[in-house]
Design a protein around this motif. Structure first.
Motif, short mmCIF file in Angstrom:
data_model
loop_
_atom_site.label_atom_id
_atom_site.label_comp_id
_atom_site.label_asym_id
_atom_site.label_seq_id
_atom_site.Cartn_x
_atom_site.Cartn_y
_atom_site.Cartn_z
N MET A 1 68.25 58.12 9.02
CA MET A 1 69.18 57.02 8.73
C MET A 1 68.55 55.68 9.11
N PHE B 1 77.19 48.90 6.51
CA PHE B 1 77.88 49.84 7.41
C PHE B 1 79.37 49.64 7.21
N VAL C 1 76.10 53.32 5.08
CA VAL C 1 76.51 54.24 6.15
C VAL C 1 78.04 54.20 6.18
N ALA D 1 74.83 57.66 3.82
CA ALA D 1 74.74 58.42 5.06
C ALA D 1 76.12 58.42 5.70
#
Ligand code: ATP
Length: 244
Positions: free
Chosen positions: A61, A73, A156, A176
């Motif tokens: 990651m 994110f 993410v 991710a």
């Protein structure tokens, strides 16, 4: 309620208390408390520590964050309630965008989370900045910002139900997640899944991003490749072997 430091379940109970306070403060939804319970159950089965398969995923990651043109994110209520400060610290280590994205549409809750992030010295995108739509996600989560998630090449998206990761992948983004349940749709669909508690994983992701700064792009490319299916099988095996 303060948790005794010598209590055998101190870390887990303190995390629970933190989430309850965030719920009372309007950051975490009631459904978020239930989702946390599901995570706790899997953490119990994992032995409440970070396994090697999670460390490998964390490194992959971090390498993808370092290589990405526009990494984002995604922060929901639980992520904000548990690790807002760590997410800001990570965004300082890498040019990582933070986007607040909530299941239940609430201007107040979005604003509280943005203020929490700003209080730690970070900045956050919200759909209010200029909105576009992520097809395939029900609820207000389909409203995303043009300059944040709308421009992402690597995302993410931790502690999500399966729709989000699926939709992000369909939109062509590499994804991710951080999810204690190796059987969840998010865990199965993501390119990289960190099967670990987000409270333990975040500081390790920041350290990995810092450590990888010295690496060349070729080295990062090598580290960024990840066998997600293999990692999920290991996570599953470790849970079942522990209780045989
Ligand atoms: P899916 O649709 O992907 O099968 P789900 O319906 O289980 O997921 P939710 O109920 O929204 O999704 O829960 C979010 C996920 O976050 C769950 O898989 C849960 O195990 C995980 N989770 C909850 N708390 C944590 C935590 N502290 N750290 C890591 N993962 C967590």
């Amino acid at each position: 309620m303060p948790v005794r430091t010598d209590h055998p379940r101190h870390a887990s109970l303190s995390t629970r208390e933190r989430l309850i306070r965030a719920h009372e403060g309007g950051i975490v939804s009631t459904a978020g408390l239930i989702a946390h319970g599901r995570g706790e159950a899997f953490d119990y089965l994992l032995g409440e520590y970070t396994h090697d398969f999670a460390i490998d995923a964390i490194e992959a990651m971090a390498a993808n964050i370092a290589l990405a043109r526009h990494p984002v994110f995604v922060v929901n209520g639980n992520v904000a309630g548990l690790v807002a400060e760590d997410v800001v610290a990570l965004s300082r280590e890498a040019p990582l965008h933070i986007e607040v994205n909530l299941f239940t549409p609430s201007v107040m809750r979005t604003q509280s989370i943005v203020e929490l992030i700003e209080g730690f010295g970070g900045t956050a995108h919200t759909p209010g900045d200029g909105m576009t739509t992520l097809p395939g996600v029900s609820s207000s989560r389909s409203s995303i910002s043009v300059s944040g998630l709308g421009s992402a090449d690597f995302v993410v998206a931790p502690l999500q139900d399966g729709d989000m990761v699926h939709a992000l992948k369909k939109a062509g983004m590499k994804t991710a997640t951080i999810d204690l349940n190796p059987l969840s749709r998010s865990a199965q669909d993501a390119d990289i899944t960190v099967v670990d508690n987000i409270t333990r994983a975040l500081p390790l992701i920041r350290d990995a991003v810092r450590f990888l700064k010295e690496r060349t792009n070729e080295e990062l490319e090598e580290i960024s490749r990840f066998d997600n299916e293999g990692a999920l099988q290991e996570a599953h095996r470790s849970m079942t072997e522990r209780y045989r």
